[in-house]
Design a protein around this motif. Structure first.
Motif, PDB file in Angstrom:
ATOM      1  N   PHE A 111     -19.753  -4.447   3.736  1.00 61.96           N
ATOM      2  CA  PHE A 111     -18.903  -3.888   5.017  1.00 61.96           C
ATOM      3  C   PHE A 111     -19.287  -2.893   5.490  1.00 61.96           C
ATOM      4  N   GLU A 112     -19.591  -2.030   6.816  1.00 64.01           N
ATOM      5  CA  GLU A 112     -19.364  -0.993   7.366  1.00 64.01           C
ATOM      6  C   GLU A 112     -18.798  -0.523   6.664  1.00 64.01           C
ATOM      7  N   VAL A 113     -18.715   1.000   6.402  1.00 65.12           N
ATOM      8  CA  VAL A 113     -18.220   2.012   5.571  1.00 65.12           C
ATOM      9  C   VAL A 113     -17.877   3.195   6.599  1.00 65.12           C
ATOM     10  N   HIS A 114     -16.572   4.104   6.185  1.00 69.99           N
ATOM     11  CA  HIS A 114     -16.984   5.392   6.779  1.00 69.99           C
ATOM     12  C   HIS A 114     -16.189   6.223   5.618  1.00 69.99           C
ATOM     13  N   VAL A 115     -16.197   7.218   5.761  1.00 67.34           N
ATOM     14  CA  VAL A 115     -15.724   7.798   4.678  1.00 67.34           C
ATOM     15  C   VAL A 115     -14.752   8.830   4.788  1.00 67.34           C
ATOM     16  N   ALA A 116     -13.728   9.186   4.360  1.00 66.60           N
ATOM     17  CA  ALA A 116     -13.109  10.481   4.645  1.00 66.60           C
ATOM     18  C   ALA A 116     -12.532  11.341   3.512  1.00 66.60           C
ATOM     19  N   TYR A 117     -13.076  12.670   3.572  1.00 63.74           N
ATOM     20  CA  TYR A 117     -12.296  13.230   2.398  1.00 63.74           C
ATOM     21  C   TYR A 117     -11.010  13.864   2.246  1.00 63.74           C
ATOM     22  N   SER A 118     -10.232  13.509   3.521  1.00 62.75           N
ATOM     23  CA  SER A 118      -9.000  14.207   3.836  1.00 62.75           C
ATOM     24  C   SER A 118      -8.264  13.203   4.688  1.00 62.75           C
ATOM     25  N   GLY A 119      -6.853  13.490   5.604  1.00 70.81           N
ATOM     26  CA  GLY A 119      -6.658  12.759   5.627  1.00 70.81           C
ATOM     27  C   GLY A 119      -6.366  13.073   7.200  1.00 70.81           C
ATOM     28  N   GLU A 120      -6.589  14.356   7.850  1.00 74.02           N
ATOM     29  CA  GLU A 120      -7.090  15.037   8.794  1.00 74.02           C
ATOM     30  C   GLU A 120      -8.828  14.077   9.606  1.00 74.02           C
ATOM     31  N   ASP A 121      -9.432  14.101   7.861  1.00 79.18           N
ATOM     32  CA  ASP A 121     -10.570  13.910   8.495  1.00 79.18           C
ATOM     33  C   ASP A 121      -9.904  11.850   9.033  1.00 79.18           C
ATOM     34  N   ALA A 122      -9.608  11.463   8.413  1.00 80.11           N
ATOM     35  CA  ALA A 122      -9.220   9.790   8.823  1.00 80.11           C
ATOM     36  C   ALA A 122      -8.560  10.145   9.769  1.00 80.11           C
ATOM     37  N   LEU A 123      -7.895  10.802  10.341  1.00 77.56           N
ATOM     38  CA  LEU A 123      -7.422  10.223  11.640  1.00 77.56           C
ATOM     39  C   LEU A 123      -8.218  11.378  12.411  1.00 77.56           C
ATOM     40  N   GLU A 124      -9.652  11.409  12.349  1.00 76.50           N
ATOM     41  CA  GLU A 124     -10.756  12.103  13.280  1.00 76.50           C
ATOM     42  C   GLU A 124     -11.490  10.663  13.204  1.00 76.50           C
TER      43      GLU A 124
END
Length: 197
Positions: free
Chosen positions: A28-41
């Motif tokens: 899969f094409e993967v993105h990683v966010a270490y916080s909820g705020e990063d995820a929304l960005e």
């Protein structure tokens, strides 16, 4: 699907998030966010198909991120990956799957593969419904004999047959490969802890 799905891992334990990313990056094409705020960005910038979402995080919780995702109509499949044991409140949480930590590579991959298969099924079903509606309109308003002489009508019928076969095959795969019974799955979730794939 012609391309692999895009997966966003939202997990505040960075080592675990990175490990999940390693497990999934081959398929899969993967993105990683270490916080909820990063995820929304990331959501604001990238189209995301599947989200692996930790439930308890400092700052924006997984539940708050989920609410934003659903309100924005963003990711199509959300899998909560958490150490929080499910309780009755899971009945009102709009997730597509709920996996308990610790989780191994095989279970995580199977859950994401199943989510991707559901997306494929939904895309096919949407096209099938659209084409079937067009077919019904044509048949209600035009002479059947004339229609059958038209190659475009023949192509439409052929595509409908292909999509019906594809939908049947996808449902069978979900049931056999991933042990997802599309009809009784909701009852299992409501009556006992969710079975992991």
């Amino acid at each position: 699907m012609t391309h692999s799905s895009t997966v966003l891992i939202v997990e505040d334990e960075e080592n675990l998030a990175d490990l999940f990313g390693i497990w999934l990056q081959e398929q899969f094409e993967v993105h990683v966010a270490y916080s909820g705020e990063d995820a929304l960005e990331i959501f604001a910038e990238e189209p995301i198909d599947i989200v692996l979402l930790d439930r308890r995080m400092p700052g924006l919780s997984g539940t708050e991120v989920l609410q934003s995702i659903r309100e924005g109509g963003d990711a199509q499949q959300v899998i909560m990956v958490t150490a929080v044991q499910p309780t009755e409140d899971l009945a009102s949480i709009d997730v597509d799957d709920y996996l308990l930590k610790p989780i191994d590579r095989t279970k995580l991959l199977r859950a994401v593969e199943a989510a991707e298969l559901v997306l494929t099924y939904e895309d096919s079903l949407t096209e099938l419904l659209s084409l079937t509606a067009r077919k019904a309109t044509l048949e209600a308003n035009l002479d059947k004999t004339e229609l059958e002489k038209d190659d475009r009508y023949g192509d439409l019928l052929q595509r409908i047959r292909e999509l019906e076969e594809e939908a049947d095959t996808t449902l069978q795969r979900l049931e056999t490969d991933y042990q997802i019974d599309m009809l009784v799955r909701d009852q299992r979730i409501g009556s006992q802890p969710v079975e992991q794939f």
